[in-house]
Design a protein around this motif. Structure first.
Motif, PDB file in Angstrom:
ATOM      1  N   ARG A 134       0.815  -1.218   0.000  1.00  0.00           N
ATOM      2  CA  ARG A 134       0.000   0.000   0.000  1.00  0.00           C
ATOM      3  C   ARG A 134       0.848   1.267   0.000  1.00  0.00           C
ATOM      4  O   ARG A 134       0.375   2.343  -0.336  1.00  0.00           O
ATOM      5  CB  ARG A 134      -0.931  -0.015   1.218  1.00  0.00           C
ATOM      6  N   GLN A 135       2.130   1.125   0.369  1.00  0.00           N
ATOM      7  CA  GLN A 135       3.024   2.287   0.386  1.00  0.00           C
ATOM      8  C   GLN A 135       3.173   2.920  -0.999  1.00  0.00           C
ATOM      9  O   GLN A 135       3.553   4.090  -1.105  1.00  0.00           O
ATOM     10  CB  GLN A 135       4.402   1.886   0.909  1.00  0.00           C
ATOM     11  N   VAL A 136       2.925   2.155  -2.050  1.00  0.00           N
ATOM     12  CA  VAL A 136       3.100   2.701  -3.404  1.00  0.00           C
ATOM     13  C   VAL A 136       1.775   2.761  -4.157  1.00  0.00           C
ATOM     14  O   VAL A 136       1.755   2.890  -5.377  1.00  0.00           O
ATOM     15  CB  VAL A 136       4.132   1.879  -4.210  1.00  0.00           C
ATOM     16  N   HIS A 137       0.669   2.677  -3.425  1.00  0.00           N
ATOM     17  CA  HIS A 137      -0.613   2.758  -4.095  1.00  0.00           C
ATOM     18  C   HIS A 137      -0.872   4.179  -4.566  1.00  0.00           C
ATOM     19  O   HIS A 137      -0.634   5.138  -3.842  1.00  0.00           O
ATOM     20  CB  HIS A 137      -1.737   2.318  -3.146  1.00  0.00           C
ATOM     21  N   GLY A 138      -1.322   4.298  -5.795  1.00  0.00           N
ATOM     22  CA  GLY A 138      -1.768   5.588  -6.289  1.00  0.00           C
ATOM     23  C   GLY A 138      -0.717   6.441  -6.961  1.00  0.00           C
ATOM     24  O   GLY A 138      -0.996   7.579  -7.334  1.00  0.00           O
ATOM     25  N   PHE A 139       0.504   5.922  -7.142  1.00  0.00           N
ATOM     26  CA  PHE A 139       1.485   6.756  -7.832  1.00  0.00           C
ATOM     27  C   PHE A 139       1.901   6.122  -9.153  1.00  0.00           C
ATOM     28  O   PHE A 139       1.896   4.901  -9.313  1.00  0.00           O
ATOM     29  CB  PHE A 139       2.709   7.003  -6.939  1.00  0.00           C
ATOM     30  N   GLU A 140       2.210   6.973 -10.096  1.00  0.00           N
ATOM     31  CA  GLU A 140       2.667   6.533 -11.408  1.00  0.00           C
ATOM     32  C   GLU A 140       4.188   6.508 -11.403  1.00  0.00           C
ATOM     33  O   GLU A 140       4.824   7.516 -11.081  1.00  0.00           O
ATOM     34  CB  GLU A 140       2.170   7.490 -12.495  1.00  0.00           C
ATOM     35  N   PRO A 141       4.801   5.396 -11.777  1.00  0.00           N
ATOM     36  CA  PRO A 141       6.265   5.344 -11.764  1.00  0.00           C
ATOM     37  C   PRO A 141       6.856   6.264 -12.818  1.00  0.00           C
ATOM     38  O   PRO A 141       6.287   6.428 -13.906  1.00  0.00           O
ATOM     39  CB  PRO A 141       6.571   3.876 -12.077  1.00  0.00           C
ATOM     40  N   ALA A 142       7.980   6.872 -12.484  1.00  0.00           N
ATOM     41  CA  ALA A 142       8.692   7.688 -13.473  1.00  0.00           C
ATOM     42  C   ALA A 142       9.035   6.803 -14.663  1.00  0.00           C
ATOM     43  O   ALA A 142       9.487   5.683 -14.511  1.00  0.00           O
ATOM     44  CB  ALA A 142       9.965   8.260 -12.850  1.00  0.00           C
ATOM     45  N   GLY A 143       8.798   7.326 -15.857  1.00  0.00           N
ATOM     46  CA  GLY A 143       9.038   6.543 -17.067  1.00  0.00           C
ATOM     47  C   GLY A 143       7.872   5.685 -17.482  1.00  0.00           C
ATOM     48  O   GLY A 143       7.859   5.145 -18.591  1.00  0.00           O
ATOM     49  N   GLY A 144       6.873   5.534 -16.590  1.00  0.00           N
ATOM     50  CA  GLY A 144       5.644   4.840 -16.961  1.00  0.00           C
ATOM     51  C   GLY A 144       5.734   3.338 -17.057  1.00  0.00           C
ATOM     52  O   GLY A 144       4.816   2.694 -17.580  1.00  0.00           O
ATOM     53  N   VAL A 145       6.819   2.733 -16.571  1.00  0.00           N
ATOM     54  CA  VAL A 145       6.984   1.280 -16.682  1.00  0.00           C
ATOM     55  C   VAL A 145       7.174   0.695 -15.289  1.00  0.00           C
ATOM     56  O   VAL A 145       7.900   1.251 -14.461  1.00  0.00           O
ATOM     57  CB  VAL A 145       8.194   0.918 -17.573  1.00  0.00           C
ATOM     58  N   ASN A 305       9.832   7.482  -1.287  1.00  0.00           N
ATOM     59  CA  ASN A 305       9.317   8.846  -1.452  1.00  0.00           C
ATOM     60  C   ASN A 305       9.894   9.514  -2.693  1.00  0.00           C
ATOM     61  O   ASN A 305       9.193  10.254  -3.399  1.00  0.00           O
ATOM     62  CB  ASN A 305       9.625   9.687  -0.215  1.00  0.00           C
ATOM     63  N   ALA A 306      11.171   9.262  -2.961  1.00  0.00           N
ATOM     64  CA  ALA A 306      11.783   9.826  -4.174  1.00  0.00           C
ATOM     65  C   ALA A 306      11.113   9.274  -5.418  1.00  0.00           C
ATOM     66  O   ALA A 306      10.874  10.004  -6.391  1.00  0.00           O
ATOM     67  CB  ALA A 306      13.282   9.525  -4.188  1.00  0.00           C
ATOM     68  N   ALA A 307      10.790   7.987  -5.405  1.00  0.00           N
ATOM     69  CA  ALA A 307      10.108   7.382  -6.551  1.00  0.00           C
ATOM     70  C   ALA A 307       8.691   7.933  -6.683  1.00  0.00           C
ATOM     71  O   ALA A 307       8.225   8.232  -7.790  1.00  0.00           O
ATOM     72  CB  ALA A 307      10.087   5.870  -6.398  1.00  0.00           C
ATOM     73  N   ARG A 308       7.988   8.089  -5.567  1.00  0.00           N
ATOM     74  CA  ARG A 308       6.628   8.627  -5.610  1.00  0.00           C
ATOM     75  C   ARG A 308       6.611  10.044  -6.166  1.00  0.00           C
ATOM     76  O   ARG A 308       5.686  10.444  -6.868  1.00  0.00           O
ATOM     77  CB  ARG A 308       6.013   8.634  -4.206  1.00  0.00           C
ATOM     78  N   ALA A 309       7.662  10.819  -5.851  1.00  0.00           N
ATOM     79  CA  ALA A 309       7.738  12.206  -6.327  1.00  0.00           C
ATOM     80  C   ALA A 309       8.238  12.300  -7.760  1.00  0.00           C
ATOM     81  O   ALA A 309       8.304  13.404  -8.309  1.00  0.00           O
ATOM     82  CB  ALA A 309       8.656  13.008  -5.399  1.00  0.00           C
ATOM     83  N   GLY A 310       8.592  11.185  -8.365  1.00  0.00           N
ATOM     84  CA  GLY A 310       9.079  11.206  -9.738  1.00  0.00           C
ATOM     85  C   GLY A 310      10.535  11.589  -9.863  1.00  0.00           C
ATOM     86  O   GLY A 310      10.991  11.918 -10.958  1.00  0.00           O
ATOM     87  N   GLY A 311      11.273  11.547  -8.756  1.00  0.00           N
ATOM     88  CA  GLY A 311      12.673  11.955  -8.795  1.00  0.00           C
ATOM     89  C   GLY A 311      13.623  10.854  -9.201  1.00  0.00           C
ATOM     90  O   GLY A 311      14.799  11.125  -9.499  1.00  0.00           O
ATOM     91  N   VAL A 312      13.147   9.607  -9.217  1.00  0.00           N
ATOM     92  CA  VAL A 312      14.012   8.493  -9.598  1.00  0.00           C
ATOM     93  C   VAL A 312      13.140   7.362 -10.133  1.00  0.00           C
ATOM     94  O   VAL A 312      11.985   7.202  -9.720  1.00  0.00           O
ATOM     95  CB  VAL A 312      14.852   8.005  -8.385  1.00  0.00           C
ATOM     96  N   THR A 313      13.686   6.612 -11.070  1.00  0.00           N
ATOM     97  CA  THR A 313      13.031   5.412 -11.572  1.00  0.00           C
ATOM     98  C   THR A 313      13.625   4.202 -10.871  1.00  0.00           C
ATOM     99  O   THR A 313      14.853   4.066 -10.813  1.00  0.00           O
ATOM    100  CB  THR A 313      13.231   5.263 -13.094  1.00  0.00           C
ATOM    101  N   ILE A 314      12.773   3.351 -10.336  1.00  0.00           N
ATOM    102  CA  ILE A 314      13.219   2.107  -9.717  1.00  0.00           C
ATOM    103  C   ILE A 314      12.746   0.953 -10.583  1.00  0.00           C
ATOM    104  O   ILE A 314      11.556   0.817 -10.882  1.00  0.00           O
ATOM    105  CB  ILE A 314      12.675   1.958  -8.293  1.00  0.00           C
ATOM    106  N   ALA A 315      13.682   0.133 -11.014  1.00  0.00           N
ATOM    107  CA  ALA A 315      13.366  -1.007 -11.879  1.00  0.00           C
ATOM    108  C   ALA A 315      13.840  -2.302 -11.199  1.00  0.00           C
ATOM    109  O   ALA A 315      14.985  -2.351 -10.770  1.00  0.00           O
ATOM    110  CB  ALA A 315      14.073  -0.856 -13.233  1.00  0.00           C
ATOM    111  N   ASN A 316      12.976  -3.253 -11.072  1.00  0.00           N
ATOM    112  CA  ASN A 316      11.557  -3.197 -11.337  1.00  0.00           C
ATOM    113  C   ASN A 316      10.861  -2.396 -10.230  1.00  0.00           C
ATOM    114  O   ASN A 316      11.405  -2.205  -9.155  1.00  0.00           O
ATOM    115  CB  ASN A 316      10.966  -4.599 -11.430  1.00  0.00           C
ATOM    116  N   ALA A 317       9.658  -1.947 -10.523  1.00  0.00           N
ATOM    117  CA  ALA A 317       8.966  -1.058  -9.599  1.00  0.00           C
ATOM    118  C   ALA A 317       8.655  -1.754  -8.284  1.00  0.00           C
ATOM    119  O   ALA A 317       8.447  -2.974  -8.222  1.00  0.00           O
ATOM    120  CB  ALA A 317       7.678  -0.546 -10.237  1.00  0.00           C
ATOM    121  N   VAL A 318       8.600  -0.963  -7.228  1.00  0.00           N
ATOM    122  CA  VAL A 318       8.205  -1.470  -5.922  1.00  0.00           C
ATOM    123  C   VAL A 318       6.752  -1.948  -5.995  1.00  0.00           C
ATOM    124  O   VAL A 318       5.899  -1.286  -6.574  1.00  0.00           O
ATOM    125  CB  VAL A 318       8.348  -0.371  -4.850  1.00  0.00           C
TER     126      VAL A 318
END
Length: 521
Positions: A134-145, A305-318
């Motif tokens: 639930r920590q990452v619910h509702g956010f779009e990952p940077a880069g859209g993937v 938080n950095a990923a939620r704010a769009g400041g970094v892309t994490i692959a694969n997404a959380v």
């Protein structure tokens, strides 16, 4: 046929499985004829010497894995697995289709959950999954993937039909062995390798780097990519170092990173350098102690938080682990129909959902006939093969299933296909599976031609995982025509961009010991 294959047909018939190299009567199948001819000219001494040479090469290069606390060279058998061009085209399309559906599913369940409101899957299926965060619910990952890298495990059944066994879109591993196996086989069996139009695997690091850079946060012209490793105690550390080296990027640990102002920076000898894309090789639970395990020393506070704010892309997404849940796996054919409006190209293995009363009752009556798996298991851990289990093991399993039906699925015992494998002084049939790797850059899904073939080295065993004593084979995908050069680039990629739903600090020694324990986990 060489004496190395003496009595092979008898042993193959005894397994009751589909043999990929030989048809009944021990006639080599068309795709294996050149390989069979090359092996026919070798003696046991020749084969053994080449196998020993490949093992020494792996040990020298550090191609090892952890088995019962001991570092061993990864077992590579001298007989490759050969897949004809036509069969691979179907596999390639099926893997890409599955990645598309899982990408859409993850976007949906961390957003509007239309798949639930439309009645395709029950809400509790998602919310009770151990890896739904639930920590990452509702956010779009940077880069859209979300699913940048995936490993889709497939097997052949008794009649030779490919089926998907499980999905790996969290932290899929094993591609380093694909690259190293090819390097070793080109030297270990050159007479067979040079005579066939085999599609290459060496471009995987370039494809991976390109996809990671392409999915960097918006406005970054020259993104910095790093590989985040748990450290040297992790069993896949060789893979982390290899991929970082081949991509020409930094290999970092959590203590090398710092988050400030929803940006991530890497400590270097020249000062802090911003990081735009993190290829994480750490489970989500250890990634960010502010969001997950507070005792983790492997990640970096603030990454989520950095990923939620769009400041970094994490692959694969959380949060991708919800798609690895084996109960969710049983719904993937429905997800393909729902999100893509297509029929699945590769079928699932028939699966019983033990949270359903009727299915659970039937399975409990047939425990000694089925394979029962924990929905969050990996590496073959926790599964029980009914025909091989003792009465005590079955009774323990029965109690665990009744206590937590949501935590288990059941499947029929599949006689996985076999490929000749060196055992002692001759070749014997051994069961194999296949993990094709796919890279998603947001526009296309590219599937590495081949993948990791894992082989059960014990006669009759169906457990192929290296952690359980399995080995591997090089996987040769033949080009569509002998006129296609070996160096030719793969031509198939699947567009996904327009897909939408079509259905309504330095550690103390004590800290280092804790860190080593977490790396092993």
């Amino acid at each position: 046929m060489s004496d190395l294959f003496e009595d092979y047909s008898i042993a193959a018939e005894r397994t009751g499985a589909y043999d990929e190299m030989f048809a009944p009567g021990q006639a080599a199948r068309p795709s294996y004829r050149q390989l069979a001819g090359a092996l026919d000219g070798l003696s046991l001494a020749d084969v053994s010497a080449r196998a020993d040479s490949m093992a020494r090469t792996f040990l020298d290069r550090g191609v090892t894995f952890d088995y019962a606390g001991e570092e061993r060279p990864f077992p590579l058998d001298i007989v490759p697995r050969v897949i004809p061009a036509g069969e691979w085209t179907v596999l390639e399309r099926g893997v890409a289709q599955r990645v598309q559906a899982l990408e859409a599913f993850l976007n949906d369940v961390y957003g509007k959950m239309a798949v639930v409101s439309d009645g395709v899957i029950p809400r509790r299926l998602v919310t009770t999954s151990q890896h739904f965060h639930r920590q990452v619910h509702g956010f779009e990952p940077a880069g859209g993937v979300r699913v940048h890298i995936s490993g889709i495990d497939v097997v052949r059944d008794a009649v030779g039909t490919f089926r998907v066994l499980e999905d790996n879109v969290r932290v899929p591993s094993g591609v380093s062995y694909v690259l190293e196996n090819r390097r070793a086989m080109a030297k270990g069996l050159p007479e067979a390798f040079s005579q066939q139009p085999i599609r290459p695997v060496e471009e995987y690091p370039r494809r991976l780097l390109s996809a990671l850079r392409k999915t960097a946060p918006a406005g970054v012209d020259d993104p910095t990519v790093v590989v985040l490793t748990p450290g040297v105690f992790n069993s896949a550390y060789f893979e982390h170092t290899l991929l970082a080296g081949l991509m020409g990027v930094e290999l970092v640990e959590g203590r090398d990173l710092i988050c400030r102002g929803n940006r991530v920076y890497m400590r270097t000898t020249a000062g802090e350098q911003r990081v735009d894309v993190i290829y994480k090789r750490i489970d989500d639970d250890f990634l960010d102690p502010l969001q997950f395990r507070s005792d983790s020393m492997l990640g970096c506070p603030g990454l989520v938080n950095a990923a939620r704010a769009g400041g970094v892309t994490i692959a694969n997404a959380v949060g991708n682990g919800v798609a690895d849940d084996k109960l969710v796996y049983s719904y993937v054919p429905d997800l393909i129909r729902y999100y893509l409006g297509e029929e699945p190209i590769i079928a699932n293995v028939d699966t019983y959902r033990l949270e359903e009363d009727a299915a659970r009752e039937e399975v409990l009556d047939r425990l000694d006939e089925l394979v029962v798996k924990p929905v969050d298991g990996s590496g073959g851990k926790g599964l029980v093969i009914g025909p091989d289990a003792t009465r005590e093991e079955l009774e323990t399993l029965r109690s665990r299933v009744l206590t937590d039906p949501r935590g288990w699925i059941a499947q029929p015992v599949l006689q996985l296909s076999t490929v000749p494998t060196l055992s002692g002084d001759k070749f014997g049939p051994r069961h194999v599976d296949l993990r094709p790797f796919a890279i998603n850059d947001g526009d296309d899904v590219w599937v590495l031609p081949g993948g990791l073939t894992r082989v059960a080295l014990k006669e009759g065993s169906l457990i192929v995982n290296s952690s359980q004593g399995g080995g591997s084979k090089d996987t040769w995908v033949l080009a569509e025509s002998p006129d296609v050069p070996i160096e030719a680039e793969p031509r198939h990629s699947i567009s996904i961009r327009e897909r939408t739903s079509v259905w309504p600090v330095e550690s103390s020694w004590r800290d280092r010991d804790r860190q080593a324990e977490q790396q092993q986990q």
